[in-house]
Write an enzyme that holds these catalytic residues in place. Structure first.
Site, PDB file in Angstrom:
ATOM      1  N   ARG A 236     -19.485  24.155 -30.071  1.00 35.30           N
ATOM      2  CA  ARG A 236     -20.791  24.744 -29.795  1.00 35.30           C
ATOM      3  C   ARG A 236     -21.838  23.800 -30.356  1.00 35.30           C
ATOM      4  NH1 ARG A 236     -18.537  27.471 -26.649  1.00 35.30           N
ATOM      5  NH2 ARG A 236     -18.455  29.740 -26.471  1.00 35.30           N
ATOM      6  N   GLU A 265     -29.421  24.778 -26.237  1.00 38.09           N
ATOM      7  CA  GLU A 265     -28.666  24.757 -24.983  1.00 38.09           C
ATOM      8  C   GLU A 265     -29.236  25.815 -24.045  1.00 38.09           C
ATOM      9  OE1 GLU A 265     -24.388  24.179 -25.303  1.00 38.09           O
ATOM     10  OE2 GLU A 265     -24.127  25.648 -23.686  1.00 38.09           O
ATOM     11  N   HIS A 284     -22.180  21.828 -20.725  1.00 37.10           N
ATOM     12  CA  HIS A 284     -21.192  22.836 -21.124  1.00 37.10           C
ATOM     13  C   HIS A 284     -20.153  23.060 -20.008  1.00 37.10           C
ATOM     14  CE1 HIS A 284     -20.664  26.379 -24.130  1.00 37.10           C
ATOM     15  NE2 HIS A 284     -19.491  26.028 -23.617  1.00 37.10           N
ATOM     16  N   SER A 287     -14.620  23.963 -19.790  1.00 40.52           N
ATOM     17  CA  SER A 287     -13.535  24.699 -19.130  1.00 40.52           C
ATOM     18  C   SER A 287     -13.727  24.762 -17.617  1.00 40.52           C
ATOM     19  CB  SER A 287     -13.506  26.130 -19.684  1.00 40.52           C
ATOM     20  OG  SER A 287     -14.754  26.766 -19.454  1.00 40.52           O
TER      21      SER A 287
HETATM   22  C1  DGY Z   1     -15.752  29.055 -24.137  1.00 39.45           C
HETATM   23  O1  DGY Z   1     -15.020  29.727 -23.415  1.00 39.45           O
HETATM   24  O2  DGY Z   1     -16.120  29.427 -25.237  1.00 39.45           O
HETATM   25  C2  DGY Z   1     -16.153  27.738 -23.613  1.00 39.45           C
HETATM   26  O3  DGY Z   1     -17.164  27.174 -24.352  1.00 39.45           O
HETATM   27  C3  DGY Z   1     -16.519  27.844 -22.146  1.00 39.45           C
HETATM   28  O4  DGY Z   1     -16.449  26.566 -21.609  1.00 39.45           O
END
Ligand code: DGY
Length: 323
Positions: A236, A265, A284, A287
């Site tokens: 983060r 952000e 970001h 994922s």
């Molecule tokens: C999360 O799931 O916390 C990630 O930062 C998303 O990409």
């Protein structure tokens, strides 16, 4: 049917799964729901399916006295006051495991891009500067055979360490607690944070954002790093002191940074960090593969539905809520 608030349209078929058991109130716009709107929407809701951009705090929970479950489509829960949810008997679902490998891929992509100056190379071509091969053009720092320092040896940190083995890297790590099983499995060596920073050729921050890790990488930490080092943040933005990072990248205290997350952000295009050639920032995307985001959305839906039905959540961030 129970009423559920969904704060953004999730990818894949998660919404249909929720609609089978609940009446859905969906914030359908292509931007995070404003806090005020969310506060109004949750009145009378039994479930909340939210994103990492939504703040779930005392105020929101007061506005949702019937809430039985909070489910976030993320593994990180720093936007949620988990302790307060627990105190109110509300389980919090999140999405560990399904995003681990994709996020570790992103960490490595950022490491390679920043250390080997690939972003600058791309700009060089795009800006029409590429006339000939140069013996000393955009020389970076090797990733292979170097020492990688990983801060936070959780799921993602371990997956990053696994990739490092393929690059012939030596891995040192720092974590809240030593993990001797992971050390044996990954060949990683524990270091106190100051030692890790001084010893590592590259540092990856993979620790959750908590009160203890907020601005963990400050001016003092950056000063300890090698002048040739790369800093990667996949956790983060709040784990790194942004002003200190700008100063360190400007002065050559460290060589480069690769950031998936920033503080603030989103970060504005006119922010000093964004203008630095030796800082490679992505929005970001840790994922953000098709498959992984769909898996996160599905797991978040499974958590929500389980909570509505009074069953244990498949992935619960506050298992102590069950006593
Ligand atoms: C999360 O799931 O916390 C990630 O930062 C998303 O990409």
């Amino acid at each position: 049917m129970a009423r559920v608030v969904v704060t953004r349209r999730p990818p894949g078929s998660a919404l249909e799964a929720i609609e089978r058991v609940a009446d859905v109130w969906l914030w359908g716009e292509d931007r995070p729901i404003p806090a005020e709107t969310l506060h109004e929407a949750v009145a009378g809701a039994a479930g909340l399916y939210c994103m990492l951009t939504d703040t779930v705090d005392d105020g929101l929970l007061d506005a949702a006295p019937e809430l039985r479950v909070v489910s976030t489509m993320a593994v990180g829960v720093d936007n949620i006051d988990v302790a307060t949810c627990t105190a109110r008997g509300i389980p919090v679902g999140h999405t560990p495991d399904v995003l681990t490998e994709t996020t570790a891929d992103t960490a490595f992509a950022l490491l390679l891009t920043a250390a080997r100056r690939l972003g600058e190379g791309r700009d060089y071509v795009r800006d029409g500067h590429w006339r000939r091969w140069e013996p000393d053009l955009l020389l970076g720092t090797d990733v292979h055979s170097s020492t990688l320092g990983i801060i936070g040896l959780g799921r993602v940190g371990r997956a990053v360490a696994g990739r490092a083995a393929g690059f012939g890297m030596r891995v040192v790590y720092n974590s809240r607690t030593r993990d001797e099983a992971a050390e044996a499995e990954l060949g990683a060596t524990y270091r106190e944070l100051p030692d890790l920073l001084a010893e590592s050729d590259h540092v990856v921050v993979a620790t959750p954002l908590t009160a203890e890790t907020a601005r963990l990488i400050d001016a003092e930490a950056l000063d300890r790093m090698k002048a040739t080092a790369t800093l990667v943040n996949i956790s983060r933005g709040g784990t790194v002191d942004t002003d200190a990072l700008v100063a360190a990248l400007r002065s050559g205290t460290i060589a480069a940074a690769g950031l998936d997350v920033t503080d603030p952000e989103p970060i504005g295009a006119d922010h000093p960090l964004v203008g630095l050639d030796n800082c490679f920032i992505i929005p970001h995307l840790g994922s953000s593969s098709e498959r992984t985001r769909a898996a996160m959305a599905d797991l978040a839906a499974d958590n929500l539905v389980a909570g509505l039905l009074g069953r244990p959540l498949p992935a619960c961030a506050n298992p102590s809520v069950y006593g």
